[in-house]
Design an enzyme around this catalytic site. Structure first.
Site, PDB file in Angstrom:
ATOM      1  CD  GLU A  50      -3.072  -0.971   0.256  1.00  0.00           C
ATOM      2  OE1 GLU A  50      -3.117   0.058  -0.431  1.00  0.00           O
ATOM      3  OE2 GLU A  50      -3.921  -1.881   0.170  1.00  0.00           O
ATOM      4  NE  ARG A  96      -3.843   2.594  -0.591  1.00  0.00           N
ATOM      5  CZ  ARG A  96      -5.061   2.730  -1.097  1.00  0.00           C
ATOM      6  NH1 ARG A  96      -5.476   3.923  -1.486  1.00  0.00           N
ATOM      7  NH2 ARG A  96      -5.880   1.691  -1.189  1.00  0.00           N
ATOM      8  CG  ASP A 154      -5.517  -6.742  -8.661  1.00  0.00           C
ATOM      9  OD1 ASP A 154      -4.541  -7.046  -7.935  1.00  0.00           O
ATOM     10  OD2 ASP A 154      -6.408  -5.963  -8.281  1.00  0.00           O
ATOM     11  CD  GLU A 179     -10.323  -1.724  -9.740  1.00  0.00           C
ATOM     12  OE1 GLU A 179      -9.309  -1.663  -9.020  1.00  0.00           O
ATOM     13  OE2 GLU A 179     -11.459  -1.398  -9.345  1.00  0.00           O
TER      14      GLU A 179
END
Length: 504
Positions: free
Chosen positions: A166, A170, A298, A447
């Site tokens: 993360e 980010r 993903d 998405e």
């Protein structure tokens, strides 16, 4: 008497020579192996960094991917386009102002209770993650206020564990994007500070990152994960680390990212190109056979293509790995629609921990149409564009089939002949061919709209604009609060209860 000398004297000279030769051979093999590893690394390093003209030439040979839009836009078309653009911008400003009013400095806003909360280290994740959007939308006052906040960040003063994945996507990604857009070196300086603080996460035998670490030097404790790490978390950093090396001149970040890709690529897998979602960081081996292009897998596949686009043929292995993954996805994961009145649709399933096909399609996997569309142009794979269109129609359908017009987290397609009428009744008469909408919450994931945006830019087909606009209007209707936008507990309930989260 010298015992060692006595024992040595008792060894036959022929045996002593053999031992000596064996030692020399072992040392020679070790040195040769080391040299091969170093030369291989230096070769890739030279391709990516020291010969920048070569990289520029490789990437400049990519074909144009954007559609040649005509310049004869009508007044009506222009009016509609600008009105929609302003609506989206105003939506962003609405959420931004709610955040700055109630949660400035926190990671995110709870848009119903109007409280700030920290989920990502408490460094103001919303601020850093929004820097590029602020710049693109020409919100320079908001951007400058955010810059001031970022300039004072200290990435090593946290007393809590830091999620490596993360933090990279980010914070590091946000800082690098802000630097490339604005050319303001404070963002590059902060990106370098954060990258250096994260290096401790890779301090193990394989170089695969632990799930979380303490960045505070006084609390340097790694958190070896119970049950291994996730493919998407372990394998999603090559873009940020390669770009950080390119911009800063520090090659260590590239070496770490490239090593991770090698370890994952070399790990045993049942199906070529399909990488299981659980991996042991200590050994570099996959733990089971579960495969997903959605949750937990993903972004690993997404980064294969985009790393190739970033460096071109300088690292051709990313192209090869991407193509192999897509080909196996076609063979094992993509199925024809079981929905009677929508036979043109495709859906993207998963493999269970035992390697069996499951008809579950998560919202996260709706990034795949956009990825395939990009790959079709960069790699001259026309079939991928046609598949992207059919998958995108499915993702749009999964939004529009709900009572709110907003997609749920996961949808389960029927992959056996028997009709599961009980589940259809429980889940409010889902379309025939879909037997479960579970979980049915929405986390405001982007998405589907991302894929629609890419397909519009590549094909020029305005239906993708219209589909994106439909979803945006549903978000405005059901998710908007006085301070922002909230996720929903159940997208198939009217009115839907808000979950007080604006995390995506």
């Amino acid at each position: 008497m010298n015992f060692t000398k006595s024992c040595t004297n008792k060894i036959p000279s022929r045996l002593k020579n053999r031992i000596l030769y064996a030692i020399i051979l072992i040392i020679s093999i070790g040195l040769l192996t080391y040299q091969l590893i170093v030369l291989d690394y230096q070769f890739e390093l030279t391709n990516v960094f020291n010969d920048k003209q070569k990289v520029q030439n490789n990437t400049s040979q990519f074909p144009k991917i954007q559609y040649d839009f005509p310049l004869n836009e009508t007044a009506e078309e222009k009016s509609i386009r600008e009105q929609r653009r302003e609506s989206v911008k105003n939506g962003f400003l609405h959420a931004w102002r709610g955040y700055t009013k109630y949660a400035w400095g926190y990671d995110e806003l709870s848009p119903v209770s109007n409280n700030g909360r920290n989920k990502f280290n408490g460094w103001g994740a919303t601020i850093v993650d929004a820097l590029d959007t602020l710049w693109i939308m020409d919100l320079k006052d908001e951007f400058n206020a955010s810059r001031e906040f970022v300039s004072k960040l200290n990435f090593t003063n946290s007393n809590d564990g830091t999620n490596v994945f993360e933090t990279i996507i980010r914070y590091l990604g946000g800082l690098l994007s802000a630097f490339e857009l604005s050319d303001d070196h404070i963002f590059l300086e902060k990106a370098k500070e954060l990258g250096e603080a994260l290096l401790y996460a890779f301090n193990n035998d394989t170089g695969l990152p632990y799930n979380s670490v303490h960045l505070n030097p006084d609390l340097r404790v790694q958190h070896p994960p119970y049950g291994g790490g996730l493919l998407a978390e372990v394998g999603t950093l090559c873009l940020e680390f390669t770009k950080l090396s390119q911009l800063s001149g520090d090659n260590e970040f590239f070496f770490i990212a490239n090593n991770i890709t090698k370890v994952i690529s070399n790990a045993n897998k049942t199906i070529p190109g399909l990488y299981p979602i659980k991996i042991d960081q200590a050994t570099g081996n996959f733990i089971n056979d579960a495969v997903s292009f959605g949750a937990n897998g993903d972004s690993f596949y997404e980064y294969l293509l985009k790393e190739f686009i970033l460096v071109g043929d300088a690292l051709d292995k990313y192209r090869r790995m991407y193509i192999e993954s897509v080909e196996s996805m076609y063979k094992y994961l993509i199925k024809e629609s079981p929905i009677n009145d929508r036979p043109e649709l495709l859906f993207l399933g998963e493999l269970s921990i035992n390697g069996y096909f499951v008809g579950k399609m998560g919202h996260l996997s709706c990034f795949v149409p956009g990825l395939l569309a990009l790959g079709s142009k960069f790699l001259n794979r026309p079939k991928d564009l046609e598949t992207a269109k059919r998958l995108a129609e499915t993702c749009y359908f999964l939004n529009r089939m709900t009572s709110t017009g907003i997609g749920g987290e996961e949808v389960w397609f029927k992959v056996v002949e028997e009709k599961n009428t009980t589940n259809n009744e429980i889940h409010k008469r889902l379309p025939d061919g879909i037997y479960r909408l579970s979980p049915s919450y929405s986390l405001l994931r982007p998405e589907t709209i991302e894929s629609l945006f890419i397909l519009y830019r590549i094909t020029g087909d305005k239906k993708y604009q219209d589909q994106g606009w439909d979803i945006w209007q549903s978000l405005e209707k059901w998710c908007k609060t006085p301070a922002g936008y909230s996720g929903l507990h159940d997208v198939n309930s009217i009115p839907p209860a808000k979950n007080d989260g604006m995390e995506r």
